[in-house]
Design a protein around this motif. Sequence first.
Motif, PDB file in Angstrom:
ATOM      1  N   THR A   1      15.778   6.412  -0.616  1.00  0.00           N
ATOM      2  CA  THR A   1      16.258   7.779  -0.418  1.00  0.00           C
ATOM      3  C   THR A   1      15.786   8.651  -1.578  1.00  0.00           C
ATOM      4  O   THR A   1      15.251   8.152  -2.578  1.00  0.00           O
ATOM      5  CB  THR A   1      17.789   7.810  -0.354  1.00  0.00           C
ATOM      6  OG1 THR A   1      18.310   7.426  -1.647  1.00  0.00           O
ATOM      7  CG2 THR A   1      18.319   6.859   0.711  1.00  0.00           C
ATOM      8  N   ARG A   2      16.010   9.945  -1.478  1.00  0.00           N
ATOM      9  CA  ARG A   2      15.624  10.857  -2.561  1.00  0.00           C
ATOM     10  C   ARG A   2      16.356  10.511  -3.853  1.00  0.00           C
ATOM     11  O   ARG A   2      15.764  10.510  -4.931  1.00  0.00           O
ATOM     12  CB  ARG A   2      15.933  12.304  -2.164  1.00  0.00           C
ATOM     13  CG  ARG A   2      14.984  12.881  -1.135  1.00  0.00           C
ATOM     14  CD  ARG A   2      15.292  14.350  -0.897  1.00  0.00           C
ATOM     15  NE  ARG A   2      14.402  14.932   0.105  1.00  0.00           N
ATOM     16  CZ  ARG A   2      14.461  16.192   0.500  1.00  0.00           C
ATOM     17  NH1 ARG A   2      15.380  17.009  -0.015  1.00  0.00           N
ATOM     18  NH2 ARG A   2      13.620  16.644   1.406  1.00  0.00           N
TER      19      ARG A   2
ATOM     20  N   ASN B   1       0.837  -1.196   0.000  1.00  0.00           N
ATOM     21  CA  ASN B   1       0.000   0.000   0.000  1.00  0.00           C
ATOM     22  C   ASN B   1       0.874   1.249   0.000  1.00  0.00           C
ATOM     23  O   ASN B   1       2.084   1.187   0.236  1.00  0.00           O
ATOM     24  CB  ASN B   1      -0.990  -0.008   1.175  1.00  0.00           C
ATOM     25  CG  ASN B   1      -0.309   0.034   2.531  1.00  0.00           C
ATOM     26  OD1 ASN B   1       0.617   0.802   2.755  1.00  0.00           O
ATOM     27  ND2 ASN B   1      -0.770  -0.810   3.452  1.00  0.00           N
ATOM     28  N   LEU B   2       0.255   2.377  -0.255  1.00  0.00           N
ATOM     29  CA  LEU B   2       1.008   3.617  -0.452  1.00  0.00           C
ATOM     30  C   LEU B   2       1.794   4.017   0.794  1.00  0.00           C
ATOM     31  O   LEU B   2       2.857   4.638   0.690  1.00  0.00           O
ATOM     32  CB  LEU B   2       0.049   4.744  -0.853  1.00  0.00           C
ATOM     33  CG  LEU B   2       0.694   6.019  -1.405  1.00  0.00           C
ATOM     34  CD1 LEU B   2       1.505   5.719  -2.659  1.00  0.00           C
ATOM     35  CD2 LEU B   2      -0.367   7.075  -1.704  1.00  0.00           C
ATOM     36  N   ASN B   3       1.297   3.654   1.961  1.00  0.00           N
ATOM     37  CA  ASN B   3       2.008   3.974   3.202  1.00  0.00           C
ATOM     38  C   ASN B   3       3.361   3.273   3.287  1.00  0.00           C
ATOM     39  O   ASN B   3       4.239   3.700   4.048  1.00  0.00           O
ATOM     40  CB  ASN B   3       1.163   3.583   4.419  1.00  0.00           C
ATOM     41  CG  ASN B   3      -0.066   4.458   4.571  1.00  0.00           C
ATOM     42  OD1 ASN B   3      -0.069   5.613   4.144  1.00  0.00           O
ATOM     43  ND2 ASN B   3      -1.119   3.919   5.165  1.00  0.00           N
ATOM     44  N   ASN B   4       3.514   2.193   2.529  1.00  0.00           N
ATOM     45  CA  ASN B   4       4.767   1.438   2.540  1.00  0.00           C
ATOM     46  C   ASN B   4       5.650   1.749   1.334  1.00  0.00           C
ATOM     47  O   ASN B   4       6.561   0.990   1.006  1.00  0.00           O
ATOM     48  CB  ASN B   4       4.476  -0.062   2.597  1.00  0.00           C
ATOM     49  CG  ASN B   4       3.939  -0.481   3.954  1.00  0.00           C
ATOM     50  OD1 ASN B   4       4.367   0.036   4.985  1.00  0.00           O
ATOM     51  ND2 ASN B   4       2.983  -1.391   3.964  1.00  0.00           N
ATOM     52  N   ILE B   5       5.353   2.857   0.679  1.00  0.00           N
ATOM     53  CA  ILE B   5       6.194   3.354  -0.414  1.00  0.00           C
ATOM     54  C   ILE B   5       6.726   4.720  -0.003  1.00  0.00           C
ATOM     55  O   ILE B   5       5.964   5.583   0.441  1.00  0.00           O
ATOM     56  CB  ILE B   5       5.400   3.473  -1.731  1.00  0.00           C
ATOM     57  CG1 ILE B   5       4.893   2.097  -2.171  1.00  0.00           C
ATOM     58  CG2 ILE B   5       6.261   4.093  -2.831  1.00  0.00           C
ATOM     59  CD1 ILE B   5       4.011   2.125  -3.408  1.00  0.00           C
ATOM     60  N   SER B   6       8.006   4.903  -0.140  1.00  0.00           N
ATOM     61  CA  SER B   6       8.620   6.161   0.267  1.00  0.00           C
ATOM     62  C   SER B   6       7.947   7.359  -0.403  1.00  0.00           C
ATOM     63  O   SER B   6       7.673   7.348  -1.606  1.00  0.00           O
ATOM     64  CB  SER B   6      10.109   6.151  -0.095  1.00  0.00           C
ATOM     65  OG  SER B   6      10.677   7.432   0.096  1.00  0.00           O
ATOM     66  N   ARG B   7       7.690   8.377   0.395  1.00  0.00           N
ATOM     67  CA  ARG B   7       7.121   9.613  -0.155  1.00  0.00           C
ATOM     68  C   ARG B   7       8.074  10.217  -1.180  1.00  0.00           C
ATOM     69  O   ARG B   7       7.649  10.924  -2.095  1.00  0.00           O
ATOM     70  CB  ARG B   7       6.852  10.604   0.983  1.00  0.00           C
ATOM     71  CG  ARG B   7       5.996  11.798   0.579  1.00  0.00           C
ATOM     72  CD  ARG B   7       5.475  12.509   1.816  1.00  0.00           C
ATOM     73  NE  ARG B   7       4.619  13.639   1.448  1.00  0.00           N
ATOM     74  CZ  ARG B   7       5.037  14.885   1.303  1.00  0.00           C
ATOM     75  NH1 ARG B   7       6.318  15.169   1.504  1.00  0.00           N
ATOM     76  NH2 ARG B   7       4.200  15.856   0.976  1.00  0.00           N
ATOM     77  N   ASN B   8       9.362   9.922  -1.014  1.00  0.00           N
ATOM     78  CA  ASN B   8      10.348  10.406  -1.986  1.00  0.00           C
ATOM     79  C   ASN B   8      10.023   9.905  -3.391  1.00  0.00           C
ATOM     80  O   ASN B   8      10.128  10.651  -4.367  1.00  0.00           O
ATOM     81  CB  ASN B   8      11.756   9.930  -1.596  1.00  0.00           C
ATOM     82  CG  ASN B   8      12.252  10.581  -0.321  1.00  0.00           C
ATOM     83  OD1 ASN B   8      11.958  11.742  -0.042  1.00  0.00           O
ATOM     84  ND2 ASN B   8      13.010   9.829   0.468  1.00  0.00           N
ATOM     85  N   LEU B   9       9.616   8.641  -3.489  1.00  0.00           N
ATOM     86  CA  LEU B   9       9.302   8.071  -4.798  1.00  0.00           C
ATOM     87  C   LEU B   9       7.997   8.635  -5.342  1.00  0.00           C
ATOM     88  O   LEU B   9       7.901   8.954  -6.532  1.00  0.00           O
ATOM     89  CB  LEU B   9       9.218   6.547  -4.715  1.00  0.00           C
ATOM     90  CG  LEU B   9       8.945   5.833  -6.046  1.00  0.00           C
ATOM     91  CD1 LEU B   9      10.049   6.141  -7.055  1.00  0.00           C
ATOM     92  CD2 LEU B   9       8.813   4.330  -5.847  1.00  0.00           C
TER      93      LEU B   9
END
Length: 207
Positions: free
Chosen positions: A191-192, A70-78
Amino acid sequence: MKNPSRIITFFKNAVKFIIALPIVFTLLSATIILIFRFINPPVSAFMLKKSGISFEQPFYNNEQKHEWVNLNNISRNLTLAVIASEDQKFLDHFGFDIEQIEKAINEMERGRRVRGASTISQQVVKNLFLSGEKNFIRKAVEAELTLLVELIWSKRRIIEVYLNIAEFGRNVFGAEAASKYFYKKNAKKLTRGQAAMLAAVLPSPVR
């Protein structure tokens, strides 16, 4: 001599069928899209095509890497990197970036190489539901499905599905599989710089 009343009845039924067909298609499409608002699609049409599945070859003939998260388990950076790279107006448009479409038309008229004008919403529809064929009917279907997706799903759901079905490399689908394959870590820990690298390959993941 054929009975005129039968001919008239035949044409009436044909007209009713022609009128009913797009309505039935829309209702069926809306139902499927509504289901996928709550249930994660196990596979996409594009993944099936890449696997080589057909009537002659009904089973996978290659190994695909794919793991839904789910989206919560994908880095906000991505998430931010993909939106910045693929569709900067994602949060503002209703499925279509009119400005980019106009630019693409102008480039085509000038004989230049046409840049992709598809939004993330359109890419979700193409990858999840459609084949790679390019014709007027497919474009019309894509437009209708894109509107339905925008109407039924939230923007959060659209980007979540996109990040889980996008191709990041040969037989590598989704952020989690890509993160593990390229960086040996979960997508949540990207990471970013790593996120930017993954977002950069999306236009041409297989070269």
